[in-house]
Design an enzyme around this catalytic site. Structure first.
Site, PDB file in Angstrom:
ATOM      1  N   CYS A  86       0.843  -1.206   0.000  1.00 33.65           N
ATOM      2  CA  CYS A  86       0.000   0.000   0.000  1.00 33.65           C
ATOM      3  C   CYS A  86       0.880   1.258   0.000  1.00 33.65           C
ATOM      4  O   CYS A  86       1.521   1.558  -1.000  1.00 33.65           O
ATOM      5  CB  CYS A  86      -0.972  -0.038   1.183  1.00 33.65           C
ATOM      6  SG  CYS A  86      -2.387   1.087   0.998  1.00 33.65           S
ATOM      7  N   HIS A 176      -3.763  -5.327   0.619  1.00 37.48           N
ATOM      8  CA  HIS A 176      -3.213  -5.770   1.904  1.00 37.48           C
ATOM      9  C   HIS A 176      -3.200  -7.298   1.969  1.00 37.48           C
ATOM     10  O   HIS A 176      -4.213  -7.919   2.292  1.00 37.48           O
ATOM     11  CB  HIS A 176      -4.029  -5.188   3.061  1.00 37.48           C
ATOM     12  CG  HIS A 176      -3.800  -3.727   3.261  1.00 37.48           C
ATOM     13  ND1 HIS A 176      -2.777  -3.239   4.048  1.00 37.48           N
ATOM     14  CD2 HIS A 176      -4.439  -2.649   2.753  1.00 37.48           C
ATOM     15  CE1 HIS A 176      -2.804  -1.918   4.022  1.00 37.48           C
ATOM     16  NE2 HIS A 176      -3.802  -1.535   3.239  1.00 37.48           N
ATOM     17  N   GLU A 178      -1.865  -9.096   4.159  1.00 35.85           N
ATOM     18  CA  GLU A 178      -1.798  -9.586   5.538  1.00 35.85           C
ATOM     19  C   GLU A 178      -3.162  -9.851   6.167  1.00 35.85           C
ATOM     20  O   GLU A 178      -3.247 -10.516   7.210  1.00 35.85           O
ATOM     21  CB  GLU A 178      -1.004  -8.588   6.409  1.00 35.85           C
ATOM     22  CG  GLU A 178      -1.666  -7.244   6.633  1.00 35.85           C
ATOM     23  CD  GLU A 178      -1.376  -6.203   5.558  1.00 35.85           C
ATOM     24  OE1 GLU A 178      -1.445  -5.010   5.867  1.00 35.85           O
ATOM     25  OE2 GLU A 178      -1.101  -6.597   4.402  1.00 35.85           O
ATOM     26  N   GLY A 231      -2.641 -17.892  36.330  1.00 35.35           N
ATOM     27  CA  GLY A 231      -3.515 -18.885  35.716  1.00 35.35           C
ATOM     28  C   GLY A 231      -3.880 -18.520  34.292  1.00 35.35           C
ATOM     29  O   GLY A 231      -4.464 -19.317  33.569  1.00 35.35           O
ATOM     30  N   GLY A 232      -3.534 -17.285  33.876  1.00 36.40           N
ATOM     31  CA  GLY A 232      -3.756 -16.864  32.498  1.00 36.40           C
ATOM     32  C   GLY A 232      -2.742 -17.511  31.567  1.00 36.40           C
ATOM     33  O   GLY A 232      -1.762 -18.121  32.003  1.00 36.40           O
ATOM     34  N   SER A 236       1.228 -18.588  32.578  1.00 35.51           N
ATOM     35  CA  SER A 236       1.310 -20.052  32.643  1.00 35.51           C
ATOM     36  C   SER A 236       2.394 -20.585  31.712  1.00 35.51           C
ATOM     37  O   SER A 236       3.192 -21.454  32.089  1.00 35.51           O
ATOM     38  CB  SER A 236      -0.042 -20.673  32.283  1.00 35.51           C
ATOM     39  OG  SER A 236      -1.044 -20.321  33.218  1.00 35.51           O
TER      40      SER A 236
END
Length: 520
Positions: A86, A176, A178, A231-232, A236
Site C-alpha cells: 500500500c 493488503h 496480511e 492462571g492466564g 502459565s
C-alpha cells in the site's frame, strides 16, 4: 542448540498502518523471525540488524504530502529484497521516479485483482482462474510506474495494483496481503520470505523453546527467579518455559484473591505444582481483598484496589524467598510494541528494555521476560508444545481484576460465589455445544439488581445474570456472537435452576463500539 533461530529475519518498517502487526504475524506463520521497527530506522541500524528481506507497511499518509514519512534513500541500494505494501508500494514507486496521485475513486474493501503481463516469482500462483480477491484500503494510487518496473496486477478502479522489478528483487502491492479478506495473501507473504528472500523456516515452536531454554540458563545462571502466576495463558506458559530451563530455581507466587473462576486456584495448583513439579506458593488472600473492596462501587477505584493489593501481597511473599534476584513476567510482543508506542509514537527494538509490567522500582530485581518476542498465537503454540492442558492454553482472556470487574458495583463474597457458578455453567455449555473455540471471549456478568420472578407457587425477588460472547480479530472492535436461541434457552434454564439467587438471565447483543467488551 542446533541452529540460530534469529539468523534469518525479516525487517518490517512501520508507517502507521493499523495492519502492521498482522504483517508480522503472517511472517511468523511462515516460520520466519521478524521485527517491527519505525520507518525512520537508520541505515547503520538496518545493516546491523542484517535482514534477509524488508517489508514496508501501509500507512495513513500520502507520499506527496509535505512531511510524509520516508525511508533512507540508500535502503533500496542494499541489495536486499523489498516488498512495499500500500503506502510502501507508493513510496517505492515515487522514490524510483514513478508518479503517485489521488485516486479518482477511492478503494476500501473487497476488490478483484486481475493479472497484467508476466506474474514473476512472487505472483506466480497468486491468480486462480485469471483473478484473485483482495482487500484494498487506499485513497491514492500509482499512475505511472518507474523505469525498470512492470505492472503485474490491476483492478477495476486502479490500473496499478501490483508491480515488480525482478532484477533488483523489488516488489509492491497496493492491496493488503496480511488481512484475512485477501485469501491468498498469506501464501504471497510466505512466497516472499521463503522463495524471494531465501529463508528456510527455522522459527518453529520446538526451536523457539530450545533457544529460550538456552538463553534463560545463560541469563539466570544459578540465581533464583520469582513469577506471579495468575492462571492466564501468558504467565502459565512463562512458568512452564522457565521451569523447563532452570527447574526448582523458579518459585511461583499464586495469589488467590477470591475473584477467580470456579475451582481455578485448585486447577492451577494441580497443573503446575502436582503435575509439572513447579514450586508454587499459594496465598489465600480472599478476606484481604474483600475487606479492601467493601463499600467501593467505582470501576476504576476497584481496579486500583485490586492491583495495588496484589503488588503488596506479592512483595510480602517475595521478601520471604531467599536469594531471589530475578522477577519473571509474561510480557508478550504486542505489550512491548504498545508500551513503546505509548511513549514515543513508534514501535521500538524488541531487545530494548521496557518494564511493561510495572515492576516497583524498590524491589531491585532483574527482569526476565522469556515471551517478549512472541505474539499470543505463538505463546499458545509453545504452551501446547510444553504440555500444558489445551483448555488452559486456549482459554478466553480474563481481566487482571478478575470477577471484580464482572460484578457491577460493590463486590461482595456472595456475589462472587453466584457469578463464578453461573459463569462455569455458561462456559461448560459453550464447550459442550462446540461454540467455545468459535468465540473470542465469553463470560457472565453479575447485575446487582433484583427482578421479580415466579418459582413453584411463590414469587421470587432475585438477581440477574448477563451473558456476553463476542467475535473479534484484534479486540479493538468486536461483534456479538449469534448464539442459537435453543442454546441460550438451555444455558438460561441451567443457571436459573442450579444457581441459587438468580431468577433471570439476559444476553448482551452490543457491539464494540459503542459498548466495550467488558461491562466495567
Amino acid at each position: 542448540m542446533s541452529q540460530d533461530i534469529h539468523g534469518e529475519k525479516i525487517l518490517i518498517l512501520d508507517f502507521g498502518s493499523q495492519y502492521t502487526q498482522l504483517i508480522a504475524r503472517r511472517v511468523r506463520e511462515a516460520h520466519v523471525y521478524c521485527e517491527l521497527h519505525p520507518f525512520d530506522m537508520d541505515l547503520d541500524a538496518i545493516r546491523a540488524f542484517g535482514p534477509k528481506g524488508i517489508i514496508l507497511s501501509g500507512g495513513p499518509k500520502s507520499v506527496y504530502e509535505e512531511g510524509a514519512p520516508v525511508v533512507e534513500e540508500a535502503l533500496f541500494e542494499l541489495g536486499i529484497p523489498v516488498l512495499g505494501i500500500c503506502y510502501g508500494m507508493q513510496l517505492m514507486s515515487r522514490h524510483f521516479g514513478g508518479r503517485v496521485v489521488p485516486a479518482g475513486k477511492r478503494e476500501y474493501g473487497h476488490a478483484t485483482l486481475l493479472p497484467c503481463g508476466s506474474p514473476g516469482p512472487l505472483f506466480d500462483e497468486f491468480f486462480v482462474d485469471g483473478k484473485s480477491p483482495v482487500w484494498m484500503s487506499h485513497g491514492d494510487h500509482v499512475e505511472q510506474v518507474p523505469d525498470g518496473f512492470e505492472v503485474v496486477g490491476c483492478s477495476e478502479n486502479a490500473p496499478v495494483c501490483a508491480i515488480q522489478d525482478i532484477a533488483r528483487d523489488l516488489y509492491g502491492v497496493q492491496f493488503h496481503p496480511e488481512v484475512n479478506h485477501t485469501p491468498r495473501g498469506e501464501q504471497l507473504l510466505d512466497t516472499f520470505v521463503r522463495q524471494i528472500c531465501g529463508c528456510t523456516g527455522q522459527w518453529t515452536p520446538g526451536q523457539i523453546i530450545e533457544d529460550a531454554v538456552v538463553r534463560i540458563r545463560e541469563q539466570v545462571g544459578s540465581e533464583r527467579v520469582i513469577l506471579g502466576l495468575s492462571g492466564g495463558v501468558d504467565s502459565s506458559v512463562a512458568a512452564a518455559l522457565i521451569q523447563r530451563a532452570i527447574g526448582d530455581q523458579l518459585v511461583c507466587v499464586f495469589v488467590d484473591n477470591g475473584l477467580l473462576r470456579l475451582d481455578e486456584g485448585d486447577q492451577v495448583m494441580r497443573t503446575f505444582a502436582q503435575n509439572m513439579g513447579v514450586n508454587v506458593i499459594r496465598v489465600n488472600a480472599q478476606d484481604r481483598f474483600m475487606t479492601a473492596l467493601a463499600g467501593e462501587s467505582d470501576p476504576e477505584r476497584k481496579r486500583k484496589i485490586i492491583g495495588n493489593l496484589f503488588v503488596e501481597i506479592f512483595e510480602e511473599e517475595s521478601a520471604n524467598i531467599e536469594d531471589a534476584t530475578w522477577l519473571a513476567q509474561g510480557t508478550i510482543y504486542p505489550d512491548v510494541i504498545e508500551s513503546a508506542g505509548a511513549k514515543t509514537g513508534k514501535a521500538h527494538n524488541i531487545k530494548s528494555h521496557h518494564n511493561v509490567g510495572g515492576l516497583p522500582e524498590h524491589m531491585k530485581l532483574k527482569l526476565l521476560e522469556p515471551l517478549r518476542e512472541l505474539f499470543k498465537d505463538e505463546v499458545r503454540a509453545i504452551g501446547e508444545e510444553l504440555g500444558l492442558p489445551h483448555p488452559m492454553v486456549y482459554r478466553h482472556p480474563f481481566p487482571g481484576p478478575g470477577l471484580g470487574v464482572r460484578i457491577l458495583g460493590e463486590v461482595k463474597p456472595e456475589y462472587a460465589d453466584i457469578l463464578r457458578r453461573a459463569d462455569a455453567i455458561y462456559i461448560e455449555e459453550l464447550y459442550r455445544t462446540g461454540h467455545y473455540d468459535k468465540i473470542s471471549q465469553a463470560f457472565a456478568v453479575f447485575l446487582p439488581v433484583k427482578s421479580v420472578g415466579v418459582m413453584g407457587d411463590g414469587r421470587t425477588y432475585e438477581y440477574v445474570i448477563a451473558l456476553r460472547a463476542v467475535e473479534t480479530k484484534d479486540f479493538m472492535t468486536a461483534g456479538w456472537y449469534p448464539l442459537p436461541y435453543a442454546d441460550m434457552a438451555h444455558i438460561s434454564g441451567r443457571i436459573i435452576n442450579e444457581v441459587k439467587g438468580v431468577n433471570r438471565v439476559v444476553y448482551d447483543i452490543s457491539s464494540k463500539p459503542p459498548a466495550t467488551i467488558e461491562w466495567e
